[in-house]
Design an enzyme around this catalytic site. Structure first.
Site, PDB file in Angstrom:
ATOM      1  N   ASP A  22     -66.990  47.700  37.520  1.00 17.51           N
ATOM      2  CA  ASP A  22     -67.722  46.863  36.563  1.00 17.51           C
ATOM      3  C   ASP A  22     -68.365  47.766  35.510  1.00 17.51           C
ATOM      4  O   ASP A  22     -69.216  48.585  35.836  1.00 17.51           O
ATOM      5  CB  ASP A  22     -68.791  46.068  37.345  1.00 17.51           C
ATOM      6  CG  ASP A  22     -69.772  45.351  36.424  1.00 17.51           C
ATOM      7  OD1 ASP A  22     -69.432  45.133  35.250  1.00 17.51           O
ATOM      8  OD2 ASP A  22     -70.876  45.009  36.906  1.00 17.51           O
ATOM      9  N   ASP A  26     -72.499  43.168  34.963  1.00 20.96           N
ATOM     10  CA  ASP A  26     -72.655  41.739  35.282  1.00 20.96           C
ATOM     11  C   ASP A  26     -72.221  41.430  36.717  1.00 20.96           C
ATOM     12  O   ASP A  26     -72.186  40.271  37.128  1.00 20.96           O
ATOM     13  CB  ASP A  26     -71.899  40.860  34.276  1.00 20.96           C
ATOM     14  CG  ASP A  26     -70.391  41.051  34.356  1.00 20.96           C
ATOM     15  OD1 ASP A  26     -69.926  41.919  35.146  1.00 20.96           O
ATOM     16  OD2 ASP A  26     -69.654  40.345  33.639  1.00 20.96           O
ATOM     17  N   ASP A  30     -64.107  44.648  35.456  1.00 23.51           N
ATOM     18  CA  ASP A  30     -63.535  44.284  34.166  1.00 23.51           C
ATOM     19  C   ASP A  30     -62.534  45.348  33.713  1.00 23.51           C
ATOM     20  O   ASP A  30     -62.336  46.365  34.374  1.00 23.51           O
ATOM     21  CB  ASP A  30     -64.650  44.086  33.121  1.00 23.51           C
ATOM     22  CG  ASP A  30     -65.672  45.203  33.179  1.00 23.51           C
ATOM     23  OD1 ASP A  30     -65.243  46.376  33.244  1.00 23.51           O
ATOM     24  OD2 ASP A  30     -66.889  44.933  33.179  1.00 23.51           O
ATOM     25  N   ASP A 104     -49.939  39.814  36.415  1.00 18.07           N
ATOM     26  CA  ASP A 104     -49.749  38.763  37.402  1.00 18.07           C
ATOM     27  C   ASP A 104     -49.570  37.442  36.664  1.00 18.07           C
ATOM     28  O   ASP A 104     -50.521  36.920  36.077  1.00 18.07           O
ATOM     29  CB  ASP A 104     -51.011  38.721  38.287  1.00 18.07           C
ATOM     30  CG  ASP A 104     -50.771  38.072  39.636  1.00 18.07           C
ATOM     31  OD1 ASP A 104     -49.935  37.166  39.707  1.00 18.07           O
ATOM     32  OD2 ASP A 104     -51.435  38.484  40.600  1.00 18.07           O
ATOM     33  N   ASP A 206     -46.422  34.880  40.722  1.00 20.89           N
ATOM     34  CA  ASP A 206     -47.124  34.102  41.728  1.00 20.89           C
ATOM     35  C   ASP A 206     -46.242  32.971  42.261  1.00 20.89           C
ATOM     36  O   ASP A 206     -45.587  32.272  41.480  1.00 20.89           O
ATOM     37  CB  ASP A 206     -48.383  33.525  41.058  1.00 20.89           C
ATOM     38  CG  ASP A 206     -49.395  32.997  42.042  1.00 20.89           C
ATOM     39  OD1 ASP A 206     -49.999  33.807  42.751  1.00 20.89           O
ATOM     40  OD2 ASP A 206     -49.600  31.770  42.080  1.00 20.89           O
ATOM     41  N   GLU A 265     -43.663  36.801  44.393  1.00 15.91           N
ATOM     42  CA  GLU A 265     -44.403  36.457  45.610  1.00 15.91           C
ATOM     43  C   GLU A 265     -43.699  35.259  46.221  1.00 15.91           C
ATOM     44  O   GLU A 265     -43.615  34.193  45.605  1.00 15.91           O
ATOM     45  CB  GLU A 265     -45.856  36.097  45.305  1.00 15.91           C
ATOM     46  CG  GLU A 265     -46.633  35.820  46.589  1.00 15.91           C
ATOM     47  CD  GLU A 265     -47.806  34.855  46.434  1.00 15.91           C
ATOM     48  OE1 GLU A 265     -48.675  34.850  47.297  1.00 15.91           O
ATOM     49  OE2 GLU A 265     -47.840  34.090  45.455  1.00 15.91           O
ATOM     50  N   HIS A 324     -54.698  40.688  48.205  1.00 14.51           N
ATOM     51  CA  HIS A 324     -55.935  39.932  47.993  1.00 14.51           C
ATOM     52  C   HIS A 324     -55.969  38.586  48.721  1.00 14.51           C
ATOM     53  O   HIS A 324     -56.888  37.803  48.512  1.00 14.51           O
ATOM     54  CB  HIS A 324     -56.107  39.701  46.489  1.00 14.51           C
ATOM     55  CG  HIS A 324     -55.032  38.798  45.945  1.00 14.51           C
ATOM     56  ND1 HIS A 324     -53.706  39.168  45.895  1.00 14.51           N
ATOM     57  CD2 HIS A 324     -55.071  37.535  45.480  1.00 14.51           C
ATOM     58  CE1 HIS A 324     -52.990  38.171  45.421  1.00 14.51           C
ATOM     59  NE2 HIS A 324     -53.787  37.165  45.149  1.00 14.51           N
ATOM     60  N   ASP A 325     -54.945  38.303  49.523  1.00 12.14           N
ATOM     61  CA  ASP A 325     -54.896  37.023  50.219  1.00 12.14           C
ATOM     62  C   ASP A 325     -55.018  37.157  51.732  1.00 12.14           C
ATOM     63  O   ASP A 325     -55.069  36.137  52.431  1.00 12.14           O
ATOM     64  CB  ASP A 325     -53.563  36.305  49.916  1.00 12.14           C
ATOM     65  CG  ASP A 325     -53.475  35.787  48.490  1.00 12.14           C
ATOM     66  OD1 ASP A 325     -54.526  35.449  47.905  1.00 12.14           O
ATOM     67  OD2 ASP A 325     -52.348  35.729  47.956  1.00 12.14           O
TER      68      ASP A 325
HETATM   69  C1  GLC Z   1     -50.799  33.116  45.317  1.00 12.02           C
HETATM   70  C2  GLC Z   1     -51.952  34.053  45.058  1.00 12.02           C
HETATM   71  C3  GLC Z   1     -53.203  33.432  45.582  1.00 12.02           C
HETATM   72  C4  GLC Z   1     -53.421  32.119  44.860  1.00 12.02           C
HETATM   73  C5  GLC Z   1     -52.209  31.208  44.985  1.00 12.02           C
HETATM   74  C6  GLC Z   1     -52.280  30.054  44.042  1.00 12.02           C
HETATM   75  O1  GLC Z   1     -50.561  32.957  46.658  1.00 12.02           O
HETATM   76  O2  GLC Z   1     -51.685  35.301  45.634  1.00 12.02           O
HETATM   77  O3  GLC Z   1     -54.306  34.279  45.438  1.00 12.02           O
HETATM   78  O4  GLC Z   1     -54.540  31.480  45.392  1.00 12.02           O
HETATM   79  O5  GLC Z   1     -51.025  31.890  44.686  1.00 12.02           O
HETATM   80  O6  GLC Z   1     -52.109  30.496  42.724  1.00 12.02           O
END
Ligand code: GLC
Length: 537
Positions: A22, A26, A30, A104, A206, A265, A324-325
């Site tokens: 950051d 905030d 970023d 992404d 995604d 993904e 991140h999931d």
């Molecule tokens: C993908 C992303 C996830 C998001 C989902 C909906 O799985 O990795 O973080 O919530 O798509 O966009």
């Protein structure tokens, strides 16, 4: 020299921008924060991590219902993260260091606040109505079919004003685009070009296999499962045949810009990942098998071999342990031996045949964060607590040092810092030759010096113990032997077949060089949790 494209030989590092660095206090990371840490990622010397590309999770304008995965403008920067000028600086500064930029793109759905959707929802006659999936109610006003949202509840939202339902695979604030509409499709393809023209090197796509839904909107058949979404077989709301044409079109756009990549993904298994990344479709697709794998060398080997077989030489593998999931793998595998296992896992990820994707923080063995119920931010976490905590735990800020704010922010971090950040942070590990960070660094730089680790064939060596994973990587001119002891006791491993004749030179070990035992024809001795890489002379 290898003739393979950079996205096959390189190491990709995922940044979740909210949590990386950051710059303005905030509490949210970023783009300028990312720029300030580029030297850490790769300054051209082995003092830095040495990654070849960064994938940035979304930083586009978004109301943030799904933390940026609900985009309201594909061609802008959310002020939370900075400006377009910051972005251009990031691209230039990254490129100067040999770091490629992967964006992404969330193109299965937009935010409900995207102007396309605002138009689409304004009237049934609106020219953009068909850009989304609208449907009349079923009998007695019921939803058009039984499809469920991944995040819980029905996937159809009633729009009282225009008297139709719209489809949302995720939150109701994430309406799905209709990829069958030629104008919508063209608008989406223009998004690729917009960023390619700005110098971007690739994309993470995604939920790429959900772009099309059954044209007759048939009901999914039932399956065994707990949550609504899991109680169906998803044969009609993803994996439709039209995907292949869309992938070819995307590939065409990418190829028209030179060596550009996309990684899909995939919702689902490795078979789909293999199919969609073969035969000139997507350059890469994530195989998520490892993210659900128990700590077992046989289980890993089985899934590696299955992926290699599914790809059948027609596509290039890629591997991932964390993102991140999902719960961070240091915590999944850790326990008492967390750091030792983080190193063994890294040695595997970075020496398999395939592109490795790292998730920021894994290089310091970062653990899953602890989130009190009141601090939960992630929508599915809010909905399903205490059965499912959501994804905040893997999204806590990167601890750069032991000072208040962890060097991440001078303000209040958007998610709590990990309770152990004073011990587990970048500064604490940077100069410690035995740290997880130092090991990642050595591995990544060794990959650059040993083309066989990037391009060589993968040849498993059967061992008579279920406690280790051993394999060769082999090209015409170089042979490497990787041996990984997954457990806490020393091992005398016997091979079922002799190794190629020759003497071996140690290239890397998790343990002191002095005690390393070179492989003999029929076996190798490994210290507890030792990961070693030998090169045949
Ligand atoms: C993908 C992303 C996830 C998001 C989902 C909906 O799985 O990795 O973080 O919530 O798509 O966009």
């Amino acid at each position: 020299m290898s003739t393979k494209p950079w996205w096959q030989t390189g190491v990709v590092y995922q940044i979740y921008p909210r949590s990386f660095a950051d710059s303005d206090g905030d509490g949210t990371g970023d783009l300028r924060g990312v720029i300030s840490r580029l030297d850490y990622l790769n300054d051209g010397t082995p003092r830095s991590l040495g990654v070849d590309a960064i994938w940035l999770s979304p930083f586009f304008p978004s109301p943030g219902f799904d933390f940026g995965y609900d985009v309201s403008d594909y061609c802008g920067i959310d002020p939370l993260f900075g400006t377009m000028k910051d972005f251009d600086t990031l691209v230039a500064e990254a490129h100067r260091r040999g770091i490629r930029i992967i964006l992404d793109l969330v193109l299965n759905h937009t935010s409900h606040l995207h102007p396309w959707f605002a138009e689409s929802r304004s009237a049934q006659e609106n020219p953009k109505r068909d850009w989304y999936i609208w449907q009349d109610p079923g009998r007695f006003g019921a939803a058009p079919n039984n499809w469920q949202s991944v995040f819980g509840g029905k996937a159809w939202k009633w729009d009282a004003r225009t008297r139709q339902y719209y489809f949302h695979m995720f939150l109701e604030q994430q309406p799905d685009l209709n990829w069958r509409n030629p104008n919508a499709r063209k608008a989406v393809m223009d998004v690729f070009r917009f960023w390619l023209d700005r110098g971007v090197d690739g994309f993470r796509l995604d939920v790429v296999n959900a772009y099309f839904k059954d044209s007759m909107l048939r009901n999914n058949p039932p399956a065994l499962g707990i949550r609504g979404y899991e109680r169906q077989r998803h044969i009609y709301d993803k994996d439709q045949p039209e995907l292949l044409g869309a992938y070819r079109e995307i590939r065409g756009v990418l190829d028209s810009y030179g060596e550009r990549m996309a990684v899909g993904e995939i919702m689902g298994g490795m078979a789909e990942a293999a199919r969609y990344s073969s035969d000139g479709l997507l350059p890469l697709a994530f195989n998520f098998e490892f993210t659900g794998q128990r700590w077992s060398p046989q289980a890993f080997l089985k899934s590696i071999m299955a992926f290699e077989q599914a790809l059948a030489g027609k596509g290039w593998p890629c591997y991932v342990l964390s993102n991140h999931d999902i719960v961070r793998h240091a915590s999944r595998y850790g326990g008492r031996w967390l750091e030792a296992r983080a190193k063994v896992a890294a040695a595997m990820l970075l020496t398999l045949r395939g592109t490795p994707f790292l998730y920021h923080g894994e290089e310091i063995g970062m653990r899953e964060g602890k989130i009190a119920r009141a601090d939960i931010q992630d929508p599915p976490g809010k909905r399903y607590w205490p059965f499912y905590m959501g994804r905040d735990g893997c999204r806590t800020p990167i601890p750069w040092n032991a000072f208040p704010g962890a060097g991440f922010t001078t303000g209040d971090p958007w998610l709590p810092l990990n309770p152990d950040f004073r011990k587990v942070n970048v500064a604490a590990q940077r100069d410690d030759p035995d740290s997880v960070l130092s090991f990642y660094r050595k591995l990544i730089w060794l990959r650059k010096k040993m083309p066989v680790l990037q391009a060589g064939d993968f040849i498993p060596i059967p061992v008579k113990s279920g406690r280790a994973l051993v394999y060769l990587r082999e090209t015409k001119s170089q042979v490497a032997l990787v041996a990984l002891n997954f457990f806490e006791s020393a091992l005398d491993l016997a091979f079922r077949e002799p190794l190629p004749a020759g003497s071996w030179r140690l290239r890397l070990s998790t343990h002191p060089v002095e005690g390393a035992q070179p492989p003999l024809g029929y076996g190798i001795r490994l210290r507890p949790h030792e990961a070693v890489i030998w090169e045949k002379r």
